[in-house]
Design a protein around this motif. Sequence first.
Motif, PDB file in Angstrom:
ATOM      1  N   SER A 113      31.408  16.641 -36.100  1.00 30.37           N
ATOM      2  CA  SER A 113      30.805  17.622 -35.191  1.00 30.37           C
ATOM      3  C   SER A 113      31.857  18.507 -34.531  1.00 30.37           C
ATOM      4  O   SER A 113      31.629  19.695 -34.327  1.00 30.37           O
ATOM      5  CB  SER A 113      29.931  16.928 -34.149  1.00 30.37           C
ATOM      6  OG  SER A 113      30.695  16.074 -33.334  1.00 30.37           O
ATOM      7  N   GLY A 117      31.908  22.468 -34.832  1.00 29.30           N
ATOM      8  CA  GLY A 117      31.927  23.334 -33.653  1.00 29.30           C
ATOM      9  C   GLY A 117      32.981  24.420 -33.780  1.00 29.30           C
ATOM     10  O   GLY A 117      32.749  25.586 -33.452  1.00 29.30           O
ATOM     11  N   TYR A 121      32.184  28.375 -34.042  1.00 24.71           N
ATOM     12  CA  TYR A 121      32.865  29.305 -33.143  1.00 24.71           C
ATOM     13  C   TYR A 121      33.579  30.398 -33.943  1.00 24.71           C
ATOM     14  O   TYR A 121      33.489  31.584 -33.618  1.00 24.71           O
ATOM     15  CB  TYR A 121      33.860  28.543 -32.263  1.00 24.71           C
ATOM     16  CG  TYR A 121      34.686  29.428 -31.366  1.00 24.71           C
ATOM     17  CD1 TYR A 121      34.177  29.890 -30.156  1.00 24.71           C
ATOM     18  CD2 TYR A 121      35.974  29.816 -31.726  1.00 24.71           C
ATOM     19  CE1 TYR A 121      34.933  30.707 -29.325  1.00 24.71           C
ATOM     20  CE2 TYR A 121      36.732  30.630 -30.909  1.00 24.71           C
ATOM     21  CZ  TYR A 121      36.211  31.068 -29.712  1.00 24.71           C
ATOM     22  OH  TYR A 121      36.961  31.894 -28.906  1.00 24.71           O
ATOM     23  N   LEU A 136      24.990  25.905 -35.517  1.00 20.08           N
ATOM     24  CA  LEU A 136      24.440  25.552 -34.211  1.00 20.08           C
ATOM     25  C   LEU A 136      23.194  24.685 -34.372  1.00 20.08           C
ATOM     26  O   LEU A 136      23.052  23.654 -33.709  1.00 20.08           O
ATOM     27  CB  LEU A 136      24.126  26.834 -33.422  1.00 20.08           C
ATOM     28  CG  LEU A 136      23.665  26.662 -31.995  1.00 20.08           C
ATOM     29  CD1 LEU A 136      24.748  26.010 -31.145  1.00 20.08           C
ATOM     30  CD2 LEU A 136      23.282  28.015 -31.414  1.00 20.08           C
ATOM     31  N   LEU A 139      24.170  21.188 -35.498  1.00 20.60           N
ATOM     32  CA  LEU A 139      24.734  20.389 -34.408  1.00 20.60           C
ATOM     33  C   LEU A 139      23.668  19.991 -33.389  1.00 20.60           C
ATOM     34  O   LEU A 139      23.715  18.873 -32.849  1.00 20.60           O
ATOM     35  CB  LEU A 139      25.880  21.138 -33.725  1.00 20.60           C
ATOM     36  CG  LEU A 139      27.169  21.200 -34.529  1.00 20.60           C
ATOM     37  CD1 LEU A 139      28.196  22.079 -33.832  1.00 20.60           C
ATOM     38  CD2 LEU A 139      27.737  19.805 -34.756  1.00 20.60           C
ATOM     39  N   TYR A 143      22.881  16.330 -32.346  1.00 18.95           N
ATOM     40  CA  TYR A 143      22.919  15.962 -30.935  1.00 18.95           C
ATOM     41  C   TYR A 143      21.677  15.155 -30.560  1.00 18.95           C
ATOM     42  O   TYR A 143      21.779  14.161 -29.828  1.00 18.95           O
ATOM     43  CB  TYR A 143      23.029  17.225 -30.072  1.00 18.95           C
ATOM     44  CG  TYR A 143      23.103  16.930 -28.596  1.00 18.95           C
ATOM     45  CD1 TYR A 143      24.330  16.643 -28.004  1.00 18.95           C
ATOM     46  CD2 TYR A 143      21.965  16.918 -27.804  1.00 18.95           C
ATOM     47  CE1 TYR A 143      24.415  16.358 -26.646  1.00 18.95           C
ATOM     48  CE2 TYR A 143      22.043  16.635 -26.448  1.00 18.95           C
ATOM     49  CZ  TYR A 143      23.271  16.349 -25.880  1.00 18.95           C
ATOM     50  OH  TYR A 143      23.351  16.060 -24.543  1.00 18.95           O
ATOM     51  N   SER A 152      30.696  20.712 -28.521  1.00 24.22           N
ATOM     52  CA  SER A 152      30.755  21.436 -29.804  1.00 24.22           C
ATOM     53  C   SER A 152      29.698  22.536 -29.837  1.00 24.22           C
ATOM     54  O   SER A 152      29.948  23.639 -30.342  1.00 24.22           O
ATOM     55  CB  SER A 152      30.528  20.463 -30.970  1.00 24.22           C
ATOM     56  OG  SER A 152      31.554  19.514 -31.021  1.00 24.22           O
ATOM     57  N   ILE A 153      28.537  22.245 -29.300  1.00 23.41           N
ATOM     58  CA  ILE A 153      27.450  23.226 -29.245  1.00 23.41           C
ATOM     59  C   ILE A 153      27.808  24.346 -28.263  1.00 23.41           C
ATOM     60  O   ILE A 153      27.602  25.527 -28.542  1.00 23.41           O
ATOM     61  CB  ILE A 153      26.133  22.527 -28.870  1.00 23.41           C
ATOM     62  CG1 ILE A 153      25.745  21.534 -29.979  1.00 23.41           C
ATOM     63  CG2 ILE A 153      25.017  23.537 -28.612  1.00 23.41           C
ATOM     64  CD1 ILE A 153      24.630  20.573 -29.617  1.00 23.41           C
ATOM     65  N   TRP A 155      30.699  25.405 -27.519  1.00 26.28           N
ATOM     66  CA  TRP A 155      31.752  26.217 -28.110  1.00 26.28           C
ATOM     67  C   TRP A 155      31.147  27.350 -28.944  1.00 26.28           C
ATOM     68  O   TRP A 155      31.586  28.496 -28.872  1.00 26.28           O
ATOM     69  CB  TRP A 155      32.619  25.319 -28.962  1.00 26.28           C
ATOM     70  CG  TRP A 155      33.989  25.804 -29.271  1.00 26.28           C
ATOM     71  CD1 TRP A 155      34.569  26.976 -28.884  1.00 26.28           C
ATOM     72  CD2 TRP A 155      34.968  25.119 -30.044  1.00 26.28           C
ATOM     73  NE1 TRP A 155      35.849  27.056 -29.383  1.00 26.28           N
ATOM     74  CE2 TRP A 155      36.112  25.933 -30.086  1.00 26.28           C
ATOM     75  CE3 TRP A 155      34.991  23.905 -30.699  1.00 26.28           C
ATOM     76  CZ2 TRP A 155      37.270  25.562 -30.767  1.00 26.28           C
ATOM     77  CZ3 TRP A 155      36.148  23.538 -31.371  1.00 26.28           C
ATOM     78  CH2 TRP A 155      37.277  24.351 -31.399  1.00 26.28           C
ATOM     79  N   ILE A 156      30.128  27.024 -29.710  1.00 21.43           N
ATOM     80  CA  ILE A 156      29.490  28.055 -30.540  1.00 21.43           C
ATOM     81  C   ILE A 156      28.775  29.069 -29.668  1.00 21.43           C
ATOM     82  O   ILE A 156      28.869  30.283 -29.896  1.00 21.43           O
ATOM     83  CB  ILE A 156      28.536  27.421 -31.572  1.00 21.43           C
ATOM     84  CG1 ILE A 156      29.328  26.503 -32.507  1.00 21.43           C
ATOM     85  CG2 ILE A 156      27.820  28.507 -32.377  1.00 21.43           C
ATOM     86  CD1 ILE A 156      28.468  25.661 -33.427  1.00 21.43           C
ATOM     87  N   TYR A 184      38.508  21.734 -24.835  1.00 24.61           N
ATOM     88  CA  TYR A 184      37.834  23.003 -25.111  1.00 24.61           C
ATOM     89  C   TYR A 184      38.249  24.060 -24.099  1.00 24.61           C
ATOM     90  O   TYR A 184      38.489  25.206 -24.454  1.00 24.61           O
ATOM     91  CB  TYR A 184      36.315  22.820 -25.090  1.00 24.61           C
ATOM     92  CG  TYR A 184      35.789  22.124 -26.317  1.00 24.61           C
ATOM     93  CD1 TYR A 184      35.342  22.839 -27.400  1.00 24.61           C
ATOM     94  CD2 TYR A 184      35.772  20.736 -26.394  1.00 24.61           C
ATOM     95  CE1 TYR A 184      34.880  22.205 -28.531  1.00 24.61           C
ATOM     96  CE2 TYR A 184      35.312  20.096 -27.520  1.00 24.61           C
ATOM     97  CZ  TYR A 184      34.867  20.838 -28.593  1.00 24.61           C
ATOM     98  OH  TYR A 184      34.421  20.210 -29.701  1.00 24.61           O
TER      99      TYR A 184
END
Length: 189
Positions: A113, A117, A121, A136, A139, A143, A152-153, A155-156, A184
Amino acid sequence: KRAIELNPNYATAHHWYCLWLEVMGRSDEALGEIRLGQELDPLSPVINTNLARNYLKRGELDAAINECRKVIELSPNFPDAHRILALAYQKQGRHEEAIAECQKAVELSGRSSGMLGALGYGYAVAGRRFEALAILRELEERYAKREARGASIAWIHAGLGDKDQAFAWLERNFQEGGGILVNYILINP
């Protein structure tokens, strides 16, 4: 610090101390610690990649790229070196090269993941919205099954310019005890 006291030649202790120093905002000391870790264990892909990440955080993109290339030359299957290289390329506006490195990181990591991410991104900041949204969705599905982190989500969403959703996902990640949040923020201010 205690581990370093007990064994000043323990490279891993210098590596972890570097990470703590970064979180505390002591970036110059952190750089010194990771360099010492590298001197003690010059072939460690983790230590060398974290040196590259440190350079990336400091905006020393050429140094980050050079370190990543060295790691990849010695350990071509180490996914995080590809991810950090991708982030440096993104900051230089070299989006297609960044995406290629992220794709390699995703492949080498078994579609982790965190690497997804980074790829999402990368697609987002390169203007490849369709691909970013596809990752997205993947993920978000993961999730729901507790197989991905909110960071990670987030970040996108940040890459897509959706700051409200990015902060909402970061908050979720924080509430669930997601310790990766700091990385991050450090790498992607």
